[in-house]
Each structure stands twice: as structure tokens, then as C-alpha cells.
Motif scaffolding. Structure first.
Motif, PDB file in Angstrom:
ATOM      1  N   LEU A  76      23.772  38.406  19.767  1.00 57.86           N
ATOM      2  CA  LEU A  76      24.991  38.894  19.309  1.00 57.86           C
ATOM      3  C   LEU A  76      25.391  38.127  18.207  1.00 57.86           C
ATOM      4  N   ASN A  78      24.704  38.755  15.041  1.00 52.21           N
ATOM      5  CA  ASN A  78      24.950  39.730  13.850  1.00 52.21           C
ATOM      6  C   ASN A  78      26.088  40.484  13.994  1.00 52.21           C
ATOM      7  N   GLU A  83      31.304  41.550  22.106  1.00 49.36           N
ATOM      8  CA  GLU A  83      32.616  41.860  22.722  1.00 49.36           C
ATOM      9  C   GLU A  83      32.291  41.783  24.144  1.00 49.36           C
ATOM     10  N   GLY A  85      30.208  40.225  25.891  1.00 44.13           N
ATOM     11  CA  GLY A  85      28.688  40.451  26.180  1.00 44.13           C
ATOM     12  C   GLY A  85      28.038  41.621  25.680  1.00 44.13           C
ATOM     13  N   TYR A  86      28.792  42.386  25.034  1.00 41.66           N
ATOM     14  CA  TYR A  86      28.354  43.736  24.585  1.00 41.66           C
ATOM     15  C   TYR A  86      28.162  43.800  22.995  1.00 41.66           C
ATOM     16  N   PHE A  87      27.520  44.749  22.634  1.00 48.33           N
ATOM     17  CA  PHE A  87      27.494  45.304  20.994  1.00 48.33           C
ATOM     18  C   PHE A  87      28.830  46.381  20.946  1.00 48.33           C
ATOM     19  N   PRO A  88      29.657  45.938  20.342  1.00 42.47           N
ATOM     20  CA  PRO A  88      30.520  47.018  19.859  1.00 42.47           C
ATOM     21  C   PRO A  88      30.253  48.016  19.014  1.00 42.47           C
ATOM     22  N   VAL A  89      30.271  49.437  19.224  1.00 39.36           N
ATOM     23  CA  VAL A  89      29.911  50.342  18.118  1.00 39.36           C
ATOM     24  C   VAL A  89      31.068  50.906  17.499  1.00 39.36           C
ATOM     25  N   LYS A  91      33.389  53.868  15.816  1.00 39.06           N
ATOM     26  CA  LYS A  91      33.675  55.178  16.346  1.00 39.06           C
ATOM     27  C   LYS A  91      32.671  56.141  15.435  1.00 39.06           C
ATOM     28  N   ARG A  92      32.233  57.058  16.077  1.00 39.03           N
ATOM     29  CA  ARG A  92      31.500  58.023  15.389  1.00 39.03           C
ATOM     30  C   ARG A  92      32.136  59.445  15.535  1.00 39.03           C
TER      31      ARG A  92
ATOM     32  N   ASN B  35      22.848  42.405  28.078  1.00 36.28           N
ATOM     33  CA  ASN B  35      22.142  41.637  26.887  1.00 36.28           C
ATOM     34  C   ASN B  35      21.665  40.487  27.110  1.00 36.28           C
ATOM     35  N   THR B 135      33.289  52.073  22.335  1.00 33.53           N
ATOM     36  CA  THR B 135      31.907  52.294  23.069  1.00 33.53           C
ATOM     37  C   THR B 135      31.121  50.888  22.894  1.00 33.53           C
TER      38      THR B 135
END
Lengths: 93, 471
Positions: A76, A78, A83, A85-89, A91-92, B35, B135
Motif C-alpha cells: 500500500l 504507493n 485506508e 488496508g484497502y486501496f482507496p479509489v 470517484k469515477r 491486500n 470505493t
């Protein structure tokens, strides 16, 4: 082979590029030149050997053995540590 | 209103149960912290090189052979390009024009063959988690090996679609390449649907419903989509070719992607992976490793053992049950007795599908063989056998431990004849009534024999003896 302005816009969309209206003619012409080069190759008449295997190498495999994964902090890094433990994305649309 | 027919083809994704991912050595274990099963390869960092898992290839070939596919001697990997956060490289490594397997089929009960166009291997995407409008991505699943099994549009009803998936699921389970759990996502279906007037040969415009992860949803989604398309046509409107998502809350399907996202995957050869060549010897070696498949088992149960189609279907549905049945059936006189005991009595203690699947019971094939042996040699009768089986299921004891040796329950022919003689003598009234044509009186005599033997005589045998004695 002809290339239309619509096709250029479509390709731009897929590549997530925005194309200025006044550049469209020029880009269409350039793309046509590229595609026409392929026409030259296609015009070649004679025996063509299919090259599925350009480097004549095949069956490079790995055995199904588990090795340790990377520490999550490394994974994580980069994305500023992520957040929870996740990759935050972002908004698309 | 005109009559309409459903036309459907399925794309089924099956997660292979290899230990490691398809292109790296991270574990494929399910249900861990997000992850934590990742490395630079499966999160798509630049400069990393994929390396193909040999077992994933072998499993895919196994799946192909079990579904009557041709295994292509030369296959290659391709890049399928699309931009979505669950795919860190912005392309999925898949197979395009040279898949591992082609041209198979699965045969349905009605005799129709659903043709399989191809089976290819590819990597699974990561998992998106949506929370309060944000997300997040977990790449643990990213890179888990999948096979995608694509059919021709040969399916003509929702029942056929479901039967096809059930059959496929069972085959994958039997050959051990996947645990095919729909609820855990290790089997997911994309359903292509179009409708046409009955009798028409041409196809209508199709839509695709993505990611069906239960049979119930699949049924509802297909029903809804069929009705929706028929309504459109009846109202003179057109079906638009698009991908739709099934909303499990409303029971409706809705468009998933806008037109501007129209598919253009720009497939091209994956330059980082070399050709996969499969020799005839390897194919034959894998073929030889296939177990007896569900359809073959079913056939054998019906033809060799004389089971009914219904019973055969029930037994083959659960791999462990079928194995137990096979083990016991080969050592008894009548295999039907084994299937009757399993279906009527053992299954009563395993009410759910999951319990039958796990088949965690306290009896062994050997103890059941022993019990049926006693029954078949007439040492015990059916009543005793049934109650003993119940006790065996509860306690895990063997018939030997449960049935009193000195009071076998079973009554041998000589003893039984003597008892019948005694009953005839003591119940002469009933004998007379029976002789005068009162059939009901015979029941009293049988009752007398059962009482004398404390319910352990074989009623059929007692009937025979009584009748011959009365003459």
C-alpha cells in the motif's frame, strides 16, 4: 483503407484522450498513413508462415507452490498507506 | 399475443482451486484480511513479469476433457484491455483466439447437447468494496486463476440454463478443479439472452446479465429479462444490445454501462508469456487421471444396479454420497437396499443440501454392509434393520455392537415354522375365519407370530410359512 473522423473520436475516447476539434483533420490523416502502411504489408503476395511462436520458446511454467506475499505496508506504499488496508479509489464518473 | 422463445448462451467463470495465483506465488486462500495476499506481480507494478502456474493449465485441460472438448496443441495468452479499478494493470491476461480447449458439450436430461465453444484460462480481478459513497479495492482475489466456459446460444429455457450450470458445477466438483461455490463467487455466470418468435430460425438482439451468483437470482433475472424483451418487441420497440445488472432488491435488470463504454478490448498477444504447447501424451495422461464422471456414474447406477433415475440423480448429486454408496453397493446382494437406506433414512439426519454435501455421518460403508448382510441372510427383518440403522446413525456403533447375538432379532426358518405352528394351534378361530374367506383374519395370525418373536420375524417369510401350514 479509409479512416473517418468518427473513428478517431472513438479511439480517443477509449484511450481517454480529449481531441481538439481543429486537430481532428490532421490526426485523421496521420492515422490513415499508419493504417495504410499495414495495407502495404497486406498487399504482399506469397507464402506466409504463421508465427505463433516468435522466439520458439514454449511451456515456461511455475510450480504451484506458495511463497510468502509482501507485507501489506509495502503493497500500500504507493497509495499513502491505503485506508483500513484497502486501496482507496478516486470517484469515477 | 405471439408465442416467444428464449435463446440463451452462458459464460461461466470457475475459480480453480490451485494453491497459488495464476501468475505469481501468492496464496489463493479465501476470506483473509484485504491486500495481504499480494505481491508486485498481482498488483500490476511496472517491470514485473508474470509466470504461468502449471497446475492452472492442467486443471483447465482436465475441465476441457471432462466436458468433451478438444485440447488445442498450441495455445497462447492475450491482453484484454479495459480500465476499471479492480484491474490494476488496466488489462486482464486472458486468452483470445487460441484458448486451451474448444468444441465440447454438456448433455441435458432431455437429450439436448449444449455446445461449449471454448474454455480459456485467465486471471480474476480484485474486489471492489463500496462504502458511504467511497470505493476501496482488495487485490487478494486479483490473479486467482479462472476458467471461462463459453457456450453456444443453445439454451432454450430457464430450466435448461439452470440444469446446464448444475451439471457443469457437478462435473467441476467431481474432477476436483474447483469448489464451485456460487455464494463465495468461485462459480459465476454471465447470461446472454435474446427472444424470438417460436419457430423462427434467426436470433434476436441479445443482452448480457453479469455475475449471477445464485440459482435463485439467475432464475429471477432470466424471467425478468425475457418478459422485458418480449414487452419491448410487442410494443414495437427495439432491444438494445447492452450489458445489464440484476438488482437483487427490486428483481429487475438495469443497464450497467453507457454506450460510451462500448466493448473494445483491443486484444493482443501477451508478450511476457510464451506459447503453451500440450502434447498428446500429456493430454492422455490427464485424461487417465479423470475420475468416473457424474453422467457415467448415473448411467451405471441405472443400468448395472437397477436404480431408478430419480434415485440415481440424488446419489450422484453429492460426490461423497456417491463414493459411500459405491463402496457399500459392491459388497451387498442388492445395491438398491443401500440406496433406499441412504435416501430414506440417512438423508433424514442430513436435512440441508450442505449437510448432504459434507456427508458427515457416523456410519461407515462397512457397518452398512454388515447390517444389510444380516438382513439379506434373513437373520434380522426390515423393522430391526431400520431401527438398528437409526441407532447406528446416532451412536456410531456397528450392528455387531447393537444387536444382541443371543437375540439376533432374526428368526431362522425352523424356529419360525415352530412358532407359526404354535400360533395356528392357539388361534384356531382365526384360522377357521381365514379358511372361510375372511382375509382380515390372516392379519391376526401374522400379529400372533410377530408377538411371539417380539417383532423380529420377517413378515413375508411368516406369511409364506403360515399359508403353507394352513394349506
Amino acid at each position: 483503407m479509409m479512416v473517418t473522423k468518427e473513428e478517431i473520436l472513438d479511439i480517443a475516447l477509449l484511450a481517454k484522450l480529449s481531441v481538439e476539434e481543429d486537430k481532428l483533420d490532421e490526426l485523421t490523416k496521420e492515422m490513415m498513413n499508419i493504417i495504410q502502411f499495414a495495407d502495404t504489408i497486406n498487399a504482399f503476395d506469397g507464402e506466409v508462415q504463421e508465427f505463433d511462436n516468435i522466439n520458439s520458446l514454449s511451456n515456461v511454467f511455475r510450480e504451484d507452490e506458495v511463497l510468502p506475499s509482501y507485507p501489506r505496508e509495502e503493497i500500500l506504499k504507493n497509495v499513502g498507506g491505503g485506508e483500513n488496508g484497502y486501496f482507496p479509489v478516486k470517484k469515477r464518473m | 399475443m405471439k408465442e416467444y422463445e428464449l435463446v440463451s448462451g452462458l459464460e461461466t467463470h470457475v475459480e480453480l482451486s490451485t494453491k497459488t495465483k495464476i501468475f505469481c506465488s501468492c496464496t489463493t486462500q479465501f476470506g483473509s484480511e484485504p491486500n495481504t495476499h499480494c505481491c508486485p506481480i498481482c498488483i500490476g507494478l511496472p517491470g514485473t513479469m508474470p509466470k504461468l502456474n502449471r497446475q492452472a493449465v492442467r486443471y483447465a485441460i482436465k475441465a476441457g476433457l471432462a466436458t468433451h472438448c478438444t485440447i488445442n496443441p498450441i495455445a497462447k495468452m492475450d491482453r484484454k484491455n479495459y480500465v476499471y479499478p479492480d484491474l490494476p494493470k488496466a488489462y486482464q491476461i486472458s486468452q483470445y483466439d487460441k484458448p486451451l480447449c474448444s468444441n465440447g458439450y454438456i448433455e441435458l436430461k432431455n437429450g439436448r447437447k449444449i455446445r461449449i465453444l471454448r474454455i480459456h484460462i485467465e486471471e480474476d480481478a480484485g474486489k471492489l468494496v463500496h462504502e458511504r459513497g467511497d470505493t476501496f479495492v482488495d487485490y487478494n482475489r486479483g490473479g486467482v486463476p479462472l476458467i471461462e466456459i463459453v457456450t453456444e446460444p443453445d439454451i432454450r429455457s430457464i430450466d435448461e440454463a439452470i440444469e446446464y450450470v448444475e451439471k457443469l458445477q457437478l462435473i467441476m466438483k467431481y474432477i476436483g478443479v474447483s469448489d464451485v461455490k456460487m455464494q463465495e463467487g468461485s462459480l459465476r455466470c454471465d447470461v446472454n439472452i435474446s427472444v424470438r418468435e417460436k419457430g423462427s430460425e434467426s436470433f434476436g438482439t441479445r443482452t448480457e446479465i453479469k455475475n449471477m451468483n445464485s440459482f435463485a437470482f439467475m432464475q429471477k433475472a432470466m424471467e425478468y429479462e425475457f418478459e422485458r424483451q418480449v414487452d419491448l418487441i410487442e410494443n414495437g420497440e427495439q432491444v438494445i444490445q447492452e450489458t445489464r445488472r440484476f438488482n437483487t432488491d427490486t428483481g429487475e435488470t438495469a443497464p450497467m454501462r453507457g454506450k460510451e463504454d462500448a466493448h473494445d478490448y483491443r486484444y493482443f498477444r501477451e508478450p511476457d508469456l510464451v506459447t503453451i504447447e500440450t502434447s498428446k501424451e500429456e493430454i492422455e495422461e490427464i485424461r487417465a487421471s479423470l475420475p468416473e464422471l457424474p453422467e457415467q456414474k448415473r448411467q451405471r447406477y441405472i443400468e448395472t444396479f437397477g436404480l431408478s433415475e430419480v434415485d440415481a440423480d440424488i446419489l450422484i448429486k453429492y460426490r461423497k454420497v456417491a463414493e459411500f454408496f459405491d463402496e457399500a453397493a459392491k459388497a451387498v446382494g442388492n445395491p438398491k437396499t443401500v440406496s433406499n437406506f441412504i435416501i430414506s433414512q440417512v438423508f433424514r439426519t442430513l436435512p440441508t443440501d450442505a449437510e448432504k454435501e459434507a456427508f458427515d455421518v457416523r456410519i461407515t460403508p462397512q457397518s452398512l454392509i454388515e447390517l444389510i448382510g444380516l438382513l439379506e441372510s434373513k437373520k434380522i427383518n426390515m423393522n430391526v434393520a431400520k431401527s438398528t440403522l437409526d441407532k447406528m446413525l446416532q451412536t456410531g456403533k456397528t450392528p455387531d455392537q447393537l444387536i444382541d447375538k443371543n437375540d439376533m432379532g432374526g428368526v431362522d426358518a425352523n424356529t419360525l415354522t415352530a412358532i407359526c405352528q404354535k400360533v395356528i394351534e392357539t388361534q384356531s378361530g382365526a384360522v377357521q375365519d381365514y379358511k372361510n374367506g375372511k382375509e382380515a383374519a390372516f392379519k391376526a395370525l401374522i400379529g400372533g407370530v410377530m408377538k411371539e418373536t417380539r417383532g423380529k420375524a420377517d413378515p413375508m417369510q411368516a406369511t409364506e410359512i403360515l399359508k403353507s401350514l394352513i394349506g
